[in-house]
Motif scaffolding. Sequence first.
Motif, PDB file in Angstrom:
ATOM      1  N   PHE A  19       0.832  -1.205   0.000  1.00 29.07           N
ATOM      2  CA  PHE A  19       0.000   0.000   0.000  1.00 29.07           C
ATOM      3  C   PHE A  19       0.871   1.262   0.000  1.00 29.07           C
ATOM      4  O   PHE A  19       0.641   2.184  -0.773  1.00 29.07           O
ATOM      5  CB  PHE A  19      -0.924  -0.012   1.226  1.00 29.07           C
ATOM      6  N   THR A  20       1.868   1.281   0.858  1.00 29.98           N
ATOM      7  CA  THR A  20       2.747   2.447   0.957  1.00 29.98           C
ATOM      8  C   THR A  20       3.507   2.682  -0.341  1.00 29.98           C
ATOM      9  O   THR A  20       3.586   3.811  -0.826  1.00 29.98           O
ATOM     10  CB  THR A  20       3.743   2.267   2.122  1.00 29.98           C
ATOM     11  N   ARG A  21       4.043   1.621  -0.923  1.00 27.36           N
ATOM     12  CA  ARG A  21       4.773   1.777  -2.192  1.00 27.36           C
ATOM     13  C   ARG A  21       3.862   2.266  -3.309  1.00 27.36           C
ATOM     14  O   ARG A  21       4.233   3.130  -4.091  1.00 27.36           O
ATOM     15  CB  ARG A  21       5.426   0.462  -2.605  1.00 27.36           C
ATOM     16  N   ARG A  22       2.663   1.718  -3.376  1.00 30.16           N
ATOM     17  CA  ARG A  22       1.764   2.040  -4.484  1.00 30.16           C
ATOM     18  C   ARG A  22       1.144   3.427  -4.355  1.00 30.16           C
ATOM     19  O   ARG A  22       1.041   4.162  -5.327  1.00 30.16           O
ATOM     20  CB  ARG A  22       0.668   0.992  -4.589  1.00 30.16           C
ATOM     21  N   PHE A  23       0.723   3.796  -3.180  1.00 34.16           N
ATOM     22  CA  PHE A  23      -0.048   5.021  -3.019  1.00 34.16           C
ATOM     23  C   PHE A  23       0.720   6.182  -2.419  1.00 34.16           C
ATOM     24  O   PHE A  23       0.208   7.292  -2.386  1.00 34.16           O
ATOM     25  CB  PHE A  23      -1.303   4.739  -2.166  1.00 34.16           C
ATOM     26  N   VAL A  24       1.936   5.961  -1.967  1.00 29.12           N
ATOM     27  CA  VAL A  24       2.718   7.048  -1.394  1.00 29.12           C
ATOM     28  C   VAL A  24       4.048   7.209  -2.112  1.00 29.12           C
ATOM     29  O   VAL A  24       4.364   8.274  -2.638  1.00 29.12           O
ATOM     30  CB  VAL A  24       2.940   6.838   0.127  1.00 29.12           C
ATOM     31  N   ILE A  28       5.136  10.216  -4.981  1.00 28.78           N
ATOM     32  CA  ILE A  28       6.166  11.153  -4.536  1.00 28.78           C
ATOM     33  C   ILE A  28       7.384  11.062  -5.449  1.00 28.78           C
ATOM     34  O   ILE A  28       7.991  12.083  -5.782  1.00 28.78           O
ATOM     35  CB  ILE A  28       6.527  10.906  -3.052  1.00 28.78           C
ATOM     36  N   SER A  29       7.720   9.879  -5.906  1.00 29.01           N
ATOM     37  CA  SER A  29       8.831   9.735  -6.867  1.00 29.01           C
ATOM     38  C   SER A  29       8.519  10.462  -8.166  1.00 29.01           C
ATOM     39  O   SER A  29       9.398  11.097  -8.756  1.00 29.01           O
ATOM     40  CB  SER A  29       9.103   8.263  -7.147  1.00 29.01           C
ATOM     41  N   LYS A  30       7.261  10.399  -8.614  1.00 28.90           N
ATOM     42  CA  LYS A  30       6.875  11.129  -9.827  1.00 28.90           C
ATOM     43  C   LYS A  30       6.965  12.635  -9.608  1.00 28.90           C
ATOM     44  O   LYS A  30       7.384  13.377 -10.498  1.00 28.90           O
ATOM     45  CB  LYS A  30       5.466  10.741 -10.264  1.00 28.90           C
ATOM     46  N   LEU A  31       6.556  13.092  -8.423  1.00 30.21           N
ATOM     47  CA  LEU A  31       6.679  14.517  -8.108  1.00 30.21           C
ATOM     48  C   LEU A  31       8.138  14.953  -8.129  1.00 30.21           C
ATOM     49  O   LEU A  31       8.471  16.005  -8.684  1.00 30.21           O
ATOM     50  CB  LEU A  31       6.088  14.811  -6.729  1.00 30.21           C
ATOM     51  N   ILE A  32       8.989  14.158  -7.535  1.00 33.02           N
ATOM     52  CA  ILE A  32      10.418  14.478  -7.528  1.00 33.02           C
ATOM     53  C   ILE A  32      10.947  14.543  -8.959  1.00 33.02           C
ATOM     54  O   ILE A  32      11.689  15.458  -9.313  1.00 33.02           O
ATOM     55  CB  ILE A  32      11.196  13.455  -6.678  1.00 33.02           C
ATOM     56  N   GLU A  42      12.915  21.683 -18.424  1.00 36.70           N
ATOM     57  CA  GLU A  42      12.078  20.829 -19.270  1.00 36.70           C
ATOM     58  C   GLU A  42      10.630  21.111 -18.870  1.00 36.70           C
ATOM     59  O   GLU A  42      10.085  20.459 -17.979  1.00 36.70           O
ATOM     60  CB  GLU A  42      12.437  19.362 -19.060  1.00 36.70           C
ATOM     61  N   LEU A  43      10.022  22.085 -19.542  1.00 34.39           N
ATOM     62  CA  LEU A  43       8.718  22.579 -19.113  1.00 34.39           C
ATOM     63  C   LEU A  43       7.565  22.033 -19.950  1.00 34.39           C
ATOM     64  O   LEU A  43       6.425  22.465 -19.789  1.00 34.39           O
ATOM     65  CB  LEU A  43       8.714  24.106 -19.154  1.00 34.39           C
ATOM     66  N   ASP A  44       7.824  21.090 -20.820  1.00 39.24           N
ATOM     67  CA  ASP A  44       6.778  20.565 -21.701  1.00 39.24           C
ATOM     68  C   ASP A  44       6.171  19.262 -21.216  1.00 39.24           C
ATOM     69  O   ASP A  44       5.305  18.707 -21.867  1.00 39.24           O
ATOM     70  CB  ASP A  44       7.344  20.356 -23.114  1.00 39.24           C
ATOM     71  N   LYS A  45       6.617  18.769 -20.082  1.00 41.08           N
ATOM     72  CA  LYS A  45       6.131  17.478 -19.589  1.00 41.08           C
ATOM     73  C   LYS A  45       5.151  17.686 -18.438  1.00 41.08           C
ATOM     74  O   LYS A  45       5.566  18.006 -17.326  1.00 41.08           O
ATOM     75  CB  LYS A  45       7.297  16.626 -19.088  1.00 41.08           C
ATOM     76  N   PRO A  46       3.845  17.487 -18.666  1.00 45.37           N
ATOM     77  CA  PRO A  46       2.906  17.612 -17.547  1.00 45.37           C
ATOM     78  C   PRO A  46       3.067  16.450 -16.575  1.00 45.37           C
ATOM     79  O   PRO A  46       3.499  15.364 -16.946  1.00 45.37           O
ATOM     80  CB  PRO A  46       1.529  17.587 -18.208  1.00 45.37           C
ATOM     81  N   LEU A  47       2.709  16.705 -15.338  1.00 47.84           N
ATOM     82  CA  LEU A  47       2.799  15.690 -14.299  1.00 47.84           C
ATOM     83  C   LEU A  47       1.450  14.998 -14.172  1.00 47.84           C
ATOM     84  O   LEU A  47       0.422  15.639 -14.027  1.00 47.84           O
ATOM     85  CB  LEU A  47       3.170  16.353 -12.970  1.00 47.84           C
ATOM     86  N   ASP A  48       1.451  13.676 -14.258  1.00 48.47           N
ATOM     87  CA  ASP A  48       0.216  12.898 -14.140  1.00 48.47           C
ATOM     88  C   ASP A  48       0.399  11.850 -13.059  1.00 48.47           C
ATOM     89  O   ASP A  48       1.228  10.961 -13.188  1.00 48.47           O
ATOM     90  CB  ASP A  48      -0.113  12.235 -15.480  1.00 48.47           C
ATOM     91  N   GLU A  58      -4.500  17.311  -6.350  1.00 47.47           N
ATOM     92  CA  GLU A  58      -4.414  18.766  -6.213  1.00 47.47           C
ATOM     93  C   GLU A  58      -2.963  19.230  -6.312  1.00 47.47           C
ATOM     94  O   GLU A  58      -2.671  20.238  -6.950  1.00 47.47           O
ATOM     95  CB  GLU A  58      -5.017  19.210  -4.875  1.00 47.47           C
ATOM     96  N   LEU A  59      -2.070  18.488  -5.720  1.00 48.31           N
ATOM     97  CA  LEU A  59      -0.654  18.814  -5.807  1.00 48.31           C
ATOM     98  C   LEU A  59      -0.163  18.739  -7.253  1.00 48.31           C
ATOM     99  O   LEU A  59       0.562  19.620  -7.725  1.00 48.31           O
ATOM    100  CB  LEU A  59       0.164  17.882  -4.911  1.00 48.31           C
ATOM    101  N   ALA A  60      -0.583  17.719  -7.982  1.00 49.77           N
ATOM    102  CA  ALA A  60      -0.193  17.581  -9.393  1.00 49.77           C
ATOM    103  C   ALA A  60      -0.777  18.719 -10.234  1.00 49.77           C
ATOM    104  O   ALA A  60      -0.095  19.271 -11.098  1.00 49.77           O
ATOM    105  CB  ALA A  60      -0.646  16.233  -9.937  1.00 49.77           C
ATOM    106  N   ARG A  61      -2.044  19.078  -9.985  1.00 53.11           N
ATOM    107  CA  ARG A  61      -2.655  20.202 -10.721  1.00 53.11           C
ATOM    108  C   ARG A  61      -1.907  21.496 -10.442  1.00 53.11           C
ATOM    109  O   ARG A  61      -1.602  22.266 -11.366  1.00 53.11           O
ATOM    110  CB  ARG A  61      -4.126  20.349 -10.353  1.00 53.11           C
ATOM    111  N   SER A  62      -1.604  21.752  -9.180  1.00 55.08           N
ATOM    112  CA  SER A  62      -0.872  22.971  -8.820  1.00 55.08           C
ATOM    113  C   SER A  62       0.515  22.986  -9.455  1.00 55.08           C
ATOM    114  O   SER A  62       0.978  24.021  -9.941  1.00 55.08           O
ATOM    115  CB  SER A  62      -0.737  23.074  -7.300  1.00 55.08           C
TER     116      SER A  62
END
Length: 103
Positions: A19-24, A28-32, A42-48, A58-62
């Motif tokens: 659960f922790t690996r999948r949902f946390v 967070i690794s993608k955010l990093i 590199e500003l052309d890659k949206p975060l999903d 909400e963090l990804a949208r922001s």
Amino acid sequence: MLWVTAVEVALIGLFIIVFTRRFVTRPISKLIGGFKAVSQMELDKPLDLEDRSEELDELARSFNVMRDRLRAALAEINQFTLNLETKVMNAPSSSRRAEKAVA
């Protein structure tokens, strides 16, 4: 009976790890990765983050809004610089015309 409890504890522990690996950890690794991409301009890659939770969505949208605004600001600065360079390049010829008119 004791080994049943040990198996249950092991299964619960395994569930918590998955659960922790999948949902946390993965979001967070993608955010990093997204922040590293922005730091390298590199500003052309949206975060999903693939609908993990309301907070992470909400963090990804922001983050994507910030990235878009940064890209727009850089484009505006580049356009301003280009216009300024054009004016500077044309300034000597207009200065010569002004000197001839005064003389």
